[in-house]
Write a protein that holds these residues in place. Structure first.
Motif, PDB file in Angstrom:
ATOM      1  N   GLU A  19      72.628  69.859  45.886  1.00 53.10           N
ATOM      2  CA  GLU A  19      71.439  70.419  46.536  1.00 53.10           C
ATOM      3  C   GLU A  19      70.634  71.288  45.572  1.00 53.10           C
ATOM      4  N   ALA A  20      71.359  72.100  44.758  1.00 56.30           N
ATOM      5  CA  ALA A  20      70.658  72.983  43.821  1.00 56.30           C
ATOM      6  C   ALA A  20      69.924  72.170  42.760  1.00 56.30           C
ATOM      7  N   VAL A  21      70.566  71.123  42.238  1.00 58.91           N
ATOM      8  CA  VAL A  21      69.940  70.311  41.191  1.00 58.91           C
ATOM      9  C   VAL A  21      68.681  69.641  41.724  1.00 58.91           C
ATOM     10  N   ARG A  22      68.774  69.095  42.929  1.00 65.75           N
ATOM     11  CA  ARG A  22      67.640  68.353  43.478  1.00 65.75           C
ATOM     12  C   ARG A  22      66.514  69.263  43.973  1.00 65.75           C
ATOM     13  N   ARG A  71      63.698  72.092  39.090  1.00 66.76           N
ATOM     14  CA  ARG A  71      64.209  71.003  39.928  1.00 66.76           C
ATOM     15  C   ARG A  71      64.428  69.774  39.059  1.00 66.76           C
ATOM     16  N   PHE A  72      65.515  69.075  39.261  1.00 66.13           N
ATOM     17  CA  PHE A  72      65.793  67.869  38.486  1.00 66.13           C
ATOM     18  C   PHE A  72      65.800  66.680  39.439  1.00 66.13           C
ATOM     19  N   GLY A  73      64.856  65.779  39.259  1.00 67.96           N
ATOM     20  CA  GLY A  73      64.790  64.590  40.096  1.00 67.96           C
ATOM     21  C   GLY A  73      65.724  63.519  39.572  1.00 67.96           C
ATOM     22  N   PRO A  74      65.805  62.402  40.298  1.00 68.40           N
ATOM     23  CA  PRO A  74      66.711  61.323  39.895  1.00 68.40           C
ATOM     24  C   PRO A  74      66.322  60.675  38.567  1.00 68.40           C
ATOM     25  N   ARG A  75      65.063  60.854  38.132  1.00 70.25           N
ATOM     26  CA  ARG A  75      64.689  60.284  36.830  1.00 70.25           C
ATOM     27  C   ARG A  75      65.291  61.096  35.685  1.00 70.25           C
ATOM     28  N   ALA A 111      70.020  65.667  53.102  1.00 75.36           N
ATOM     29  CA  ALA A 111      70.607  66.469  52.022  1.00 75.36           C
ATOM     30  C   ALA A 111      71.278  65.560  50.991  1.00 75.36           C
ATOM     31  N   PRO A 112      71.054  65.836  49.694  1.00 74.65           N
ATOM     32  CA  PRO A 112      71.754  65.060  48.669  1.00 74.65           C
ATOM     33  C   PRO A 112      73.202  65.504  48.580  1.00 74.65           C
ATOM     34  N   ALA A 153      66.963  68.659  54.761  1.00 75.89           N
ATOM     35  CA  ALA A 153      68.258  69.264  55.076  1.00 75.89           C
ATOM     36  C   ALA A 153      68.852  70.024  53.895  1.00 75.89           C
ATOM     37  N   GLY A 154      68.637  69.534  52.664  1.00 74.50           N
ATOM     38  CA  GLY A 154      69.313  70.086  51.482  1.00 74.50           C
ATOM     39  C   GLY A 154      69.103  71.577  51.296  1.00 74.50           C
ATOM     40  N   PRO A 155      67.853  72.036  51.178  1.00 74.47           N
ATOM     41  CA  PRO A 155      67.633  73.472  50.946  1.00 74.47           C
ATOM     42  C   PRO A 155      68.200  74.343  52.058  1.00 74.47           C
ATOM     43  N   VAL A 156      68.078  73.897  53.296  1.00 78.46           N
ATOM     44  CA  VAL A 156      68.574  74.706  54.406  1.00 78.46           C
ATOM     45  C   VAL A 156      70.085  74.864  54.280  1.00 78.46           C
ATOM     46  N   ASP A 157      70.752  73.738  54.036  1.00 80.98           N
ATOM     47  CA  ASP A 157      72.214  73.797  53.884  1.00 80.98           C
ATOM     48  C   ASP A 157      72.592  74.654  52.699  1.00 80.98           C
TER      49      ASP A 157
END
Lengths: 490, 304
Positions: free
Chosen positions: B229-232, B240-244, B177-178, B129-133
């Motif tokens: 959304e952009a960060v993830r 791209r920045f993951g949760p780590r 989406a995040p 969902a994130g990229p689409v949104d």
């Protein structure tokens, strides 16, 4: 009546005081009777002088609070966004100056704006000196002093904002270090000498930079300003040609009582404008930039405007590094960061001698030229100026890209050619304009006043006697405002 | 001028002939050596433009933009436990509306089967969902020219239609989406992490800038959701920045800082757009110095 007579009496008493103790009456009289010719462009240098006075006054205040130390500390001050952040003591001291010291931020902003205006006024003054030919013998020596002061002012400004150790100035110092390293043969040693080690340098660096900024260069500037003014007094002012104005006289206003008041008025105006701008418009908000660490960078970092021409040159220079057997002979930053400013200043230093040689005019000149009366000199000056201004403007191509979406690389490629073509166009356009102005006698800054005409019985027109242009026929009016002796073009 | 050039060309030489010959020989040898020596890869490569900042110490993310559809897949990871997400809406009517909108506005590039087209558009299968949104709510999609950089514009679709498209594309798989809660973030941490991870491209107050081949957008119109959304996801050339790398608390803080940059603390007065020396130079020349020149003009000439 008494009111009107008191000032001269007081003046006389001061004169007697000076005469009895120093025998200075003649010198004072000479100074008070010094004549300033009337032209507003003669005040541009005074704007720079008064900006310098504001700089010294505010700078003394700032010095009391600045700590030149790279010792890392944790910020615990009142600014929320940086609380708990690690930073150098230098940066913290400027934060504290801005947020804790009463009027600290105001004085810091006035100081920064005054620096920007100081260098700008010097440049404007230099432009006036060049285009009116005021640098000619015997004033060429004073012109060299002025150029030296411009170099020192640029250096002084860079040293000043680099002291703060914020993200922006830290990146600026990193670039300066790379430029220093790029000087062939001596670069590495020079960088080591200035920074006291590899970038970001040893703990000696900020104390060094501070002494250079608050003592060495200001003192040099003060001495040079004194020499500059003393030499102006010695030579007396130049003046534009006009009725009664000859090579060996000066027509104008005496220092006392008229000109001194005007000059003091300008001092107050400079201080007022700088205080106003310093109080209302934010400059270098270091709390938004945050502290510098070697591993940090930000996009769009720019130097203050008077370093902008060097950033532009670094960007414009093609990726050109001559190598011998795999060893880089001259690293790329050398061209834009060292060679370009050297060439610019060398050309300006060489100009008076060059002009004397080419024109064969070795005479003394006390009357100024109007720019239009020396079309070739004016055109060369305009072309040179446009060359430097283009390179300066290329320094902001990234922002133009973001704002106007003109691709960055294409801008750079365009200006790599344009930087040579446009000055040539400027040269010919300026020369033509000068010739046209000299021929028609119109003034570029004043509106055309028009002419009163009347129709003759035979159908033609004639200019009336009380017309602003003077009487005459429309078809072949004599050129107005041409000064004698304009045979030589340069 | 031509007479001068002729005089210079035909002038008598001042240096003795032997010295001139030696200098010419030395210069010739040096030129030959420079031409013959193996060129360094930096010098022989295509003329790369100088780095955006011209900085010696700064390492710009020198990642050339890859044409969409040919780059490595940047699928968002599944959310780690404790991450904030938005529930993806789904209902048969929403899916049907989403399908018709997709076929009308997206399928010409991304394909009827969502698998994308080589050198044109990436596959949407599994993006979630994130990229689409993000792309729809910032107006970056639909894109007129599939080879141009997608830039922020007014969104083409309403909120409800974006929901339908999100539901439709998400039905092909992918994470929800995040999102962020800026209120739970810490502003100081936000500035700190933004300086570390974002300012290198987005400028320290989020005013955007230049990276090789792409415009880095300003962030003042970004919402907290779009920041997440952009960060993830890492849209276009952004990494791209993951949760780590950026955990949920850091993400909340960064979002809070980005919202703060809409009205940063301009304690010194008028902020003149917070990008530093370019507007400052303009103020110095066009405001302060111009005012002083006018003063000089007014008091400079009194006799005429």
């Amino acid at each position: 009546m008494i009111v009107a007579r008191r000032p001269p009496r007081r003046l006389a008493r001061t004169m007697r005081l000076g005469e009895e103790r120093l025998g200075a009456a003649r010198a004072i009289k000479w100074a008070l009777r010094y004549v300033f010719p009337d032209h507003w462009t003669f005040l541009l240098g005074e704007i720079a002088l008064y900006a310098f006075i504001v700089l010294v006054a505010t700078g003394v205040f700032l010095t009391l609070y600045y700590v030149p130390s790279d010792t890392q500390v944790i910020y615990r001050g009142p600014y929320d966004l940086l609380r708990g952040e690690q930073m150098s003591e230098a940066f913290r001291s400027v934060l504290d100056l801005s947020f804790n010291v009463p009027a600290g931020l105001l004085v810091r902003q006035i100081h920064h704006w005054a620096a920007d205006v100081f260098v700008a006024a010097i440049v404007l003054h230099l432009i006036r000196i060049f285009f009116t030919g005021a640098y000619r013998k015997p004033r060429d020596l004073n012109y060299f002093i002025g150029l030296t002061m411009l170099m020192l002012a640029i250096l002084e400004g860079f040293a000043g904002y680099s002291l703060v150790d914020d993200l922006l100035s830290g990146m600026g110092l990193a670039i300066a270090y790379s430029v220093a390293l790029s000087i062939p043969f001596v670069g590495a040693q020079l960088g080591y000498l200035i920074w006291g080690g590899q970038f970001p340098g040893s703990s000696d660096f900020f104390p060094r930079l501070e002494i250079i900024h608050v003592l060495v260069i200001p003192l040099a500037l003060a001495v040079l300003i004194t020499m500059h003014l003393a030499m102006i007094m010695r030579h007396r002012h130049t003046q534009f040609p006009g009725p009664g104005r000859r090579e060996r006289n000066v027509v104008g206003t005496p220092l006392w009582p008229a000109y001194a008041l005007r000059s003091i008025g300008l001092l107050l105006a400079v201080a007022a404008v700088l205080f106003l701008v310093g109080g209302l418009i934010q400059v270098n908000p270091i709390w938004q930039w945050g502290p510098y660490h070697g591993y940090l960078s930000e996009n769009g970092a720019q130097p203050d405007w008077y370093i902008g021409w060097l950033i532009g040159a670094l960007r414009l220079m093609p990726n050109w590094e001559p190598t011998i057997a795999g060893h880089t002979l001259i690293p790329n930053p050398f061209w834009g960061g060292v060679l370009f400013p050297t060439v610019v200043f060398a050309m300006m230093f060489a100009w008076p001698a060059l002009e004397r040689r080419v024109t064969g005019d070795y005479r003394r000149h006390d009357l100024l030229d109007r720019p239009r009366d020396r079309p070739v000199r004016t055109a060369i000056g305009a072309a040179f100026l446009s060359w430097v201004v283009i390179i300066f403007a290329v320094g902001s191509t990234d922002r133009i890209f973001v704002r106007l979406h003109i691709p960055y690389e294409e801008q750079v490629h365009f200006w790599r050619v344009g930087v040579w073509l446009l000055p040539i166009i400027v040269f010919f356009a300026t020369r033509q304009t000068c010739r046209w102005l000299a021929r028609t006698g119109s003034h570029p800054l004043r509106a055309w006043e028009g002419a009163l005409i009347a129709r003759r019985p035979d159908g033609g027109f004639e200019v009336l006697a009380d017309s602003p242009e003077g009487p005459g026929s429309i078809e072949s009016g004599p050129p107005i405002g041409t000064a004698p002796g304009q045979e030589s073009e340069l | 001028m031509s007479a001068l050039a002729r005089r210079w060309l035909t002038r008598r030489a001042r240096a003795p002939r032997a010295l001139r010959a030696t200098v010419a020989l030395l210069m010739g040898t040096a030129a030959l050596l420079i031409l013959a020596s193996p060129r360094s890869p930096q010098a022989s490569g295509a003329a790369t433009p100088p780095a955006a900042t011209g900085s010696g110490g700064a390492a710009a993310p020198a990642q050339a933009p890859q044409p969409p559809g040919t780059g490595r897949s940047k699928f968002p990871e599944a959310p780690a436990p404790g991450e904030r997400t938005v529930a993806t809406p789904s209902s048969p009517t929403l899916l049907a509306e989403g399908r018709s909108l997709y076929e009308e506005g997206c399928s010409s590039c991304h394909g009827m089967d969502l698998k994308g087209r080589t050198r044109m558009a990436p596959s949407l299968v599994g993006v979630g969902a994130g990229p689409v949104d993000f792309y729809l709510s910032t107006g970056r999609m639909p894109l007129e020219n599939p080879h141009a950089e997608p830039l922020r514009t007014t969104p083409l679709y309403s909120r409800a239609r974006i929901q339908a498209l999100v539901a439709f594309v998400s039905s092909f798989g992918g994470p929800p989406a995040p999102t962020t809660d800026p209120g739970a973030g810490d502003l100081a941490l936000g500035l700190h992490d933004f300086t570390l991870d974002c300012a290198g491209c987005h400028q320290i107050v989020g005013r955007g800038g230049l990276t090789i081949g792409a415009i880095v957008p300003e962030l003042q119109s970004a919402t907290a959701q779009q920041v997440a959304e952009a960060v993830r996801m890492g849209p276009y050339v952004m990494p791209r920045f993951g949760p780590r790398q950026i955990d949920q608390h850091a993400l909340d803080s960064i979002a809070r800082y980005v919202l703060w940059t809409r009205a940063p603390s301009d304690r010194g007065g008028w902020g003149i757009s917070n990008i530093g020396p370019i507007p400052e130079g303009m103020v110095a020349w066009f405001l302060a110095l111009t005012a002083l020149v006018i003063v000089a003009r007014l008091i400079g000439e009194r006799t005429n």
